[in-house]
Design a protein around this motif. Structure first.
Motif, PDB file in Angstrom:
ATOM      1  N   LEU A 132       0.312   0.317  17.892  1.00  0.00           N
ATOM      2  CA  LEU A 132      -1.276  -0.015  17.945  1.00  0.00           C
ATOM      3  C   LEU A 132      -2.057   1.179  16.809  1.00  0.00           C
ATOM      4  CD1 LEU A 132      -1.912  -0.563  21.820  1.00  0.00           C
ATOM      5  CD2 LEU A 132      -2.284  -2.236  19.822  1.00  0.00           C
ATOM      6  N   VAL A 133      -1.701   2.418  17.139  1.00  0.00           N
ATOM      7  CA  VAL A 133      -2.163   3.481  15.903  1.00  0.00           C
ATOM      8  C   VAL A 133      -2.082   3.024  14.510  1.00  0.00           C
ATOM      9  CG1 VAL A 133      -2.219   5.755  15.330  1.00  0.00           C
ATOM     10  CG2 VAL A 133      -2.367   5.238  17.850  1.00  0.00           C
ATOM     11  N   ASP A 134      -0.893   2.573  14.267  1.00  0.00           N
ATOM     12  CA  ASP A 134      -0.682   2.217  13.011  1.00  0.00           C
ATOM     13  C   ASP A 134      -1.018   0.895  12.496  1.00  0.00           C
ATOM     14  OD1 ASP A 134       0.915   2.587  10.368  1.00  0.00           O
ATOM     15  OD2 ASP A 134       2.330   1.319  11.003  1.00  0.00           O
ATOM     16  N   LEU A 135      -1.440   0.067  13.502  1.00  0.00           N
ATOM     17  CA  LEU A 135      -2.030  -1.275  12.866  1.00  0.00           C
ATOM     18  C   LEU A 135      -3.518  -0.939  12.715  1.00  0.00           C
ATOM     19  CD1 LEU A 135      -2.445  -4.329  12.854  1.00  0.00           C
ATOM     20  CD2 LEU A 135      -2.896  -4.261  15.453  1.00  0.00           C
ATOM     21  N   ALA A 136      -4.079   0.202  13.501  1.00  0.00           N
ATOM     22  CA  ALA A 136      -5.656   0.126  13.233  1.00  0.00           C
ATOM     23  C   ALA A 136      -5.677   1.261  11.741  1.00  0.00           C
ATOM     24  CB  ALA A 136      -6.335   1.528  14.317  1.00  0.00           C
ATOM     25  N   PHE A 137      -4.428   1.922  11.512  1.00  0.00           N
ATOM     26  CA  PHE A 137      -4.875   2.696  10.235  1.00  0.00           C
ATOM     27  C   PHE A 137      -4.518   1.575   9.201  1.00  0.00           C
ATOM     28  CE2 PHE A 137      -2.228   4.749   6.837  1.00  0.00           C
ATOM     29  CZ  PHE A 137      -3.213   5.636   6.406  1.00  0.00           C
ATOM     30  N   LEU A 138      -3.633   0.685   9.184  1.00  0.00           N
ATOM     31  CA  LEU A 138      -3.367  -0.115   8.258  1.00  0.00           C
ATOM     32  C   LEU A 138      -4.532  -1.184   7.895  1.00  0.00           C
ATOM     33  CD1 LEU A 138       0.398  -1.035   8.794  1.00  0.00           C
ATOM     34  CD2 LEU A 138      -0.631   0.084   6.737  1.00  0.00           C
ATOM     35  N   ARG A 139      -5.180  -1.683   9.222  1.00  0.00           N
ATOM     36  CA  ARG A 139      -6.377  -2.420   9.084  1.00  0.00           C
ATOM     37  C   ARG A 139      -7.452  -1.694   8.383  1.00  0.00           C
ATOM     38  NH1 ARG A 139      -6.421  -7.434  11.985  1.00  0.00           N
ATOM     39  NH2 ARG A 139      -8.624  -7.117  11.083  1.00  0.00           N
ATOM     40  N   LEU A 140      -7.553  -0.359   8.619  1.00  0.00           N
ATOM     41  CA  LEU A 140      -8.769   0.408   7.935  1.00  0.00           C
ATOM     42  C   LEU A 140      -8.328   0.621   6.445  1.00  0.00           C
ATOM     43  CD1 LEU A 140     -10.935   2.368   8.204  1.00  0.00           C
ATOM     44  CD2 LEU A 140      -9.467   4.115   8.525  1.00  0.00           C
ATOM     45  N   LEU A 141      -6.978   0.654   6.261  1.00  0.00           N
ATOM     46  CA  LEU A 141      -6.420   0.839   4.755  1.00  0.00           C
ATOM     47  C   LEU A 141      -6.714  -0.450   4.130  1.00  0.00           C
ATOM     48  CD1 LEU A 141      -5.345   2.762   2.645  1.00  0.00           C
ATOM     49  CD2 LEU A 141      -3.055   1.901   3.491  1.00  0.00           C
ATOM     50  N   ALA A 142      -6.573  -1.553   4.671  1.00  0.00           N
ATOM     51  CA  ALA A 142      -6.755  -2.642   4.031  1.00  0.00           C
ATOM     52  C   ALA A 142      -8.331  -3.327   3.755  1.00  0.00           C
ATOM     53  CB  ALA A 142      -6.302  -4.036   5.168  1.00  0.00           C
ATOM     54  N   THR A 143      -9.143  -2.560   4.449  1.00  0.00           N
ATOM     55  CA  THR A 143     -10.495  -2.716   3.947  1.00  0.00           C
ATOM     56  C   THR A 143     -10.832  -1.938   2.758  1.00  0.00           C
ATOM     57  OG1 THR A 143     -11.482  -0.960   5.397  1.00  0.00           O
ATOM     58  CG2 THR A 143     -11.457  -2.987   6.624  1.00  0.00           C
ATOM     59  N   ARG A 144     -10.092  -0.800   2.515  1.00  0.00           N
ATOM     60  CA  ARG A 144     -10.572  -0.151   1.169  1.00  0.00           C
ATOM     61  C   ARG A 144      -9.791  -0.612  -0.005  1.00  0.00           C
ATOM     62  NH1 ARG A 144     -12.811   4.676   2.109  1.00  0.00           N
ATOM     63  NH2 ARG A 144     -11.825   5.707   0.311  1.00  0.00           N
ATOM     64  N   VAL A 145      -8.834  -1.643  -0.016  1.00  0.00           N
ATOM     65  CA  VAL A 145      -8.370  -1.938  -1.276  1.00  0.00           C
ATOM     66  C   VAL A 145      -8.966  -3.355  -1.770  1.00  0.00           C
ATOM     67  CG1 VAL A 145      -6.076  -1.318  -0.883  1.00  0.00           C
ATOM     68  CG2 VAL A 145      -6.332  -3.555   0.026  1.00  0.00           C
ATOM     69  N   ASP A 146      -8.425  -3.451  -3.162  1.00  0.00           N
ATOM     70  CA  ASP A 146      -9.297  -4.567  -3.862  1.00  0.00           C
ATOM     71  C   ASP A 146      -8.593  -5.944  -3.979  1.00  0.00           C
ATOM     72  OD1 ASP A 146     -11.542  -3.020  -4.626  1.00  0.00           O
ATOM     73  OD2 ASP A 146     -10.442  -2.337  -6.224  1.00  0.00           O
ATOM     74  N   LEU A 147      -7.315  -5.973  -3.972  1.00  0.00           N
ATOM     75  CA  LEU A 147      -6.416  -7.256  -4.171  1.00  0.00           C
ATOM     76  C   LEU A 147      -6.468  -7.789  -2.631  1.00  0.00           C
ATOM     77  CD1 LEU A 147      -3.953  -6.071  -6.685  1.00  0.00           C
ATOM     78  CD2 LEU A 147      -5.979  -7.443  -7.148  1.00  0.00           C
ATOM     79  N   ALA A 148      -6.580  -9.195  -2.744  1.00  0.00           N
ATOM     80  CA  ALA A 148      -6.216 -10.132  -1.705  1.00  0.00           C
ATOM     81  C   ALA A 148      -4.867 -10.016  -1.091  1.00  0.00           C
ATOM     82  CB  ALA A 148      -7.019 -11.434  -1.784  1.00  0.00           C
ATOM     83  N   GLU A 149      -3.934 -10.122  -1.973  1.00  0.00           N
ATOM     84  CA  GLU A 149      -2.649  -9.904  -1.591  1.00  0.00           C
ATOM     85  C   GLU A 149      -2.274  -8.541  -1.076  1.00  0.00           C
ATOM     86  OE1 GLU A 149      -3.624 -10.485  -4.915  1.00  0.00           O
ATOM     87  OE2 GLU A 149      -3.166 -12.362  -5.033  1.00  0.00           O
ATOM     88  N   THR A 150      -2.767  -7.511  -1.426  1.00  0.00           N
ATOM     89  CA  THR A 150      -2.506  -6.276  -0.611  1.00  0.00           C
ATOM     90  C   THR A 150      -2.869  -6.105   0.441  1.00  0.00           C
ATOM     91  OG1 THR A 150      -2.605  -5.225  -3.046  1.00  0.00           O
ATOM     92  CG2 THR A 150      -2.775  -3.518  -1.039  1.00  0.00           C
TER      93      THR A 150
END
Length: 63
Positions: free
Chosen positions: A16-34
């Protein structure tokens, strides 16, 4: 409460902690595939880490 169940719960907490971190990281990247790859990785870990914790904890800590 068995060691296996505790291992599964610890795995779930870490996932759950890792999911929250990865979701937060996904908001900061530009590419949709990433973004898609990060979200899929997070949800995959949400399934795999509790299962791994359930089976590995009895081997590490005894039953």
């Amino acid at each position: 409460m068995s060691i296996a169940l505790i291992g599964g719960l610890v795995g779930l907490g870490i996932a759950l902690v890792d999911l929250a971190f990865l979701r937060l990281l996904a908001t900061r990247v530009d590419l949709a595939e990433t973004k898609t790859a990060l979200n899929v990785a997070g949800f995959t870990q949400l399934v795999l880490l509790p299962v791994i914790g359930y089976f590995v904890a009895p081997y590490v800590f005894g039953d």
